[in-house]
Design an enzyme around this catalytic site. Structure first.
Site, PDB file in Angstrom:
ATOM      1  N   SER A 137       0.861  -1.185   0.000  1.00 43.32           N
ATOM      2  CA  SER A 137       0.000   0.000   0.000  1.00 43.32           C
ATOM      3  C   SER A 137       0.890   1.224   0.000  1.00 43.32           C
ATOM      4  O   SER A 137       2.033   1.173   0.447  1.00 43.32           O
ATOM      5  CB  SER A 137      -0.884   0.010   1.250  1.00 43.32           C
ATOM      6  OG  SER A 137      -1.520   1.260   1.426  1.00 43.32           O
ATOM      7  N   TYR A 150      -2.459  -0.669  10.436  1.00 43.16           N
ATOM      8  CA  TYR A 150      -2.412  -0.981   9.000  1.00 43.16           C
ATOM      9  C   TYR A 150      -1.083  -0.543   8.394  1.00 43.16           C
ATOM     10  O   TYR A 150      -0.407  -1.341   7.725  1.00 43.16           O
ATOM     11  CB  TYR A 150      -3.569  -0.289   8.285  1.00 43.16           C
ATOM     12  CG  TYR A 150      -3.584  -0.514   6.790  1.00 43.16           C
ATOM     13  CD1 TYR A 150      -3.973  -1.742   6.266  1.00 43.16           C
ATOM     14  CD2 TYR A 150      -3.196   0.484   5.908  1.00 43.16           C
ATOM     15  CE1 TYR A 150      -3.975  -1.966   4.898  1.00 43.16           C
ATOM     16  CE2 TYR A 150      -3.202   0.269   4.540  1.00 43.16           C
ATOM     17  CZ  TYR A 150      -3.587  -0.961   4.038  1.00 43.16           C
ATOM     18  OH  TYR A 150      -3.581  -1.176   2.679  1.00 43.16           O
TER      19      TYR A 150
END
Length: 278
Positions: A137, A150
């Site tokens: 990501s 995350y």
């Protein structure tokens, strides 16, 4: 058409995983996709009569991964491309988020992926060929309030990927960490796990961030189908990159981060240099 390959893609029920699988099938490749429900398996194998294969696998069940991979090699054929796509997002202020949620985040986004890599590597190493693609990501480079768990998991996966690329480069195996920006998947919708709010001191910082993310869900600039085409281009490259950003937002935000980091390093260089022996 490029030579047909066997792809093993985790998490093909929706989002990037489904887009990657559909693009690979359309390009003439064979795809083995991991799913967690029988209904998802039936839907996936319906995509193609002979080249779409579903296997039930929860990547947090690490003891089940090696037998599953061995079964693919035995029953379908040599895995040329492993796409570690399965994962999810956790949103929550760090002080408010239970530690168990962090363990779960890392079990899926890091430990499950490493277990998949360890299961596939012996086969690729013997063949001196293969490509491992880890979907990370832009949150593996940049950070924002409310995504500590995350971003921590994606920073970890970026580091693991970079080290692995150096370890297997001379064995004919390539490794790429693909870092998407904001795409129209369900990452910020029903797939997001959100910790409850409880501390008012964070309201003014975080409430607008959470609201903006929820409102943006479904209207992101990134097209998963185009990301899938980028993946196909990547796996055909003779010299693929170790890191690949996807999306103009990821490009801009990561460049801004690197510029700010360089400025901070320069501003504190005197202190950095002061710690060596005279």
């Amino acid at each position: 058409m490029a030579q047909s390959k066997i792809f093993l893609i985790t998490g093909v029920s929706s989002g990037f995983g489904r887009a990657f699988a559909e693009a690979a099938l359309a390009a003439g490749h064979t795809v083995v996709g991991t799913v967690r429900r029988a209904a998802d398996a039936q839907a996936f194998t319906a995509l193609h009569d002979t080249r779409a294969h579903a296997i039930p696998l929860d990547i947090t069940d690490t003891d089940a991964i090696a037998p599953a991979v061995a079964g693919v090699e035995r029953d379908v054929g040599p895995i040329a491309v492993l796409v570690n796509n399965a994962g999810y997002g956790h949103e929550g202020i760090l002080e408010e988020s239970p530690l168990a949620e962090m363990r779960r985040q890392f079990d899926v986004n890091v430990f499950g992926i490493v277990a998949m890599i360890q299961a596939v590597l012996p086969f690729m190493r013997r063949r001196r060929a293969g490509h491992i693609v880890n979907i990370t990501s832009m949150g593996g480079f940049i950070t924002m309030p409310g995504l500590a768990y995350y971003c921590g998991s994606k920073f970890a996966l970026e580091g693991v990927s970079e080290v692995l690329a150096k370890e297997v480069r001379d064995l004919g195996i390539r490794v790429t960490a693909v870092a998407p920006g904001s795409f129209r998947t369900d990452w910020a919708g029903r797939s997001m796990v959100r910790s409850a709010r409880s501390i008012a001191d964070y309201d003014s910082l975080f409430d607008p961030v959470r609201q903006a993310r929820e409102e943006k869900s479904g209207r992101q600039a990134g097209d998963p189908a185009k990301a899938a085409q980028a993946l196909l281009t990547l796996v055909e490259a003779e010299a693929p990159p170790t890191h690949l950003l996807l999306g103009t937002d990821a490009l801009a935000l990561v460049r801004d981060k690197l510029t700010a980091l360089e400025a901070e390093i320069a501003a504190w260089e005197h202190l950095t240099r002061s710690t060596d022996f005279a």
